[in-house]
Design an enzyme around this catalytic site. Structure first.
Site, short mmCIF file in Angstrom:
data_model
loop_
_atom_site.label_atom_id
_atom_site.label_comp_id
_atom_site.label_asym_id
_atom_site.label_seq_id
_atom_site.Cartn_x
_atom_site.Cartn_y
_atom_site.Cartn_z
N CYS A 259 -22.47 31.64 -71.19
CA CYS A 259 -23.24 32.23 -70.09
C CYS A 259 -23.15 31.32 -68.86
O CYS A 259 -22.09 31.22 -68.26
CB CYS A 259 -24.68 32.47 -70.54
SG CYS A 259 -25.73 33.30 -69.35
N ASP B 205 -21.80 44.76 -71.59
CA ASP B 205 -22.40 43.74 -70.73
C ASP B 205 -22.58 44.34 -69.34
O ASP B 205 -21.61 44.62 -68.65
CB ASP B 205 -21.49 42.51 -70.68
CG ASP B 205 -22.17 41.30 -70.06
OD1 ASP B 205 -23.02 41.49 -69.16
OD2 ASP B 205 -21.86 40.17 -70.46
N HIS C 70 -24.89 40.96 -74.31
CA HIS C 70 -24.66 39.57 -73.89
C HIS C 70 -25.87 38.77 -74.39
O HIS C 70 -26.97 38.90 -73.91
CB HIS C 70 -24.60 39.60 -72.36
CG HIS C 70 -24.52 38.27 -71.69
ND1 HIS C 70 -23.75 38.08 -70.59
CD2 HIS C 70 -25.14 37.09 -71.90
CE1 HIS C 70 -23.88 36.86 -70.14
NE2 HIS C 70 -24.73 36.23 -70.94
#
Length: 215
Positions: free
Chosen positions: A132, A179, A212
């Site tokens: 991330c 995502d 995600h």
């Protein structure tokens, strides 16, 4: 390639209870978690945290797994003492929080960590992996530091600009299939640009997961 209106959909996932097999060290102005293999291999991996910080047990567990495969693993505090994101906070405050934690402004910390690995741990081959926020950081360092022989960016937002494809060494990008921040069509377009501008031909893979999050 990013949906700037929704800068991060991060879910902390299942936070495990884990103490870790390594130890914390002070590396000049930053703290870090370090864990080492049973025998010296001269290889190291820098693990760059997500928004939930360097002390997240899940991240330390992953560092220990990497060490179990023969690598010195280090998880530096790239927030340099600033508080990580608390998932109980109001997400509307996230963009403001993020402004003080720019994943592309970590050169000082990266250089300190590289020096530590080379001089104190005698690492000769160094790789990097990030999740991330850390995935964005991996992309940045792979364009700047040839010392990183390979990189893995997981769920890292890739902003579209002329210089984002100039990677120094092979880099694996992993994205989620569902995502909202990084649509797969943008991943496809980005893949074309990256492969056309890099002799290393980094691999870009979309993994099929629900969202995600930290796995």
């Amino acid at each position: 390639m990013a949906n700037e209106a929704q800068p991060c959909p991060c879910d902390i996932g299942h936070k495990i209870e884990y103490g870790g097999m390594g130890h914390e060290v002070q590396v000049q102005h930053i703290k870090a978690y370090v864990t080492k293999p049973s025998t010296d291999t001269g290889k190291a991996v820098v693990i760059i945290q997500d928004i939930f910080g360097w002390q997240l047990p899940n991240t330390r567990y992953m560092a220990d797994m990497i060490a179990g495969n023969g690598y010195i693993a280090i998880v530096p505090d790239f927030f340099v003492g600033q508080e990580p994101w608390d998932p109980s906070r109001d997400w509307s405050t996230f963009p403001e929080w993020l402004k003080t934690r720019d994943a592309r402004k970590i050169n000082k910390e990266v250089e300190v960590v590289l020096k530590y690995l080379k001089q104190q741990c005698h690492a000769q081959k160094i790789g990097v992996v990030g999740f991330c926020w850390g995935g964005v950081a991996v992309h940045h360092v792979m364009m700047k530091y040839p010392e990183f022989r390979a990189g893995v960016s997981i769920y890292g937002i890739v902003k579209d600009s002329e210089d984002v494809h100039s990677l120094k060494n092979p880099t694996l990008f992993i994205f989620a299939e569902n995502d909202a921040v990084i649509p797969l069509e943008q991943v496809r377009i980005g893949t074309i640009h990256v492969k056309s501008q890099n002799k290393t031909w980094p691999e870009v893979r979309a993994v099929t997961i629900r969202q995600h999050y930290f796995s």
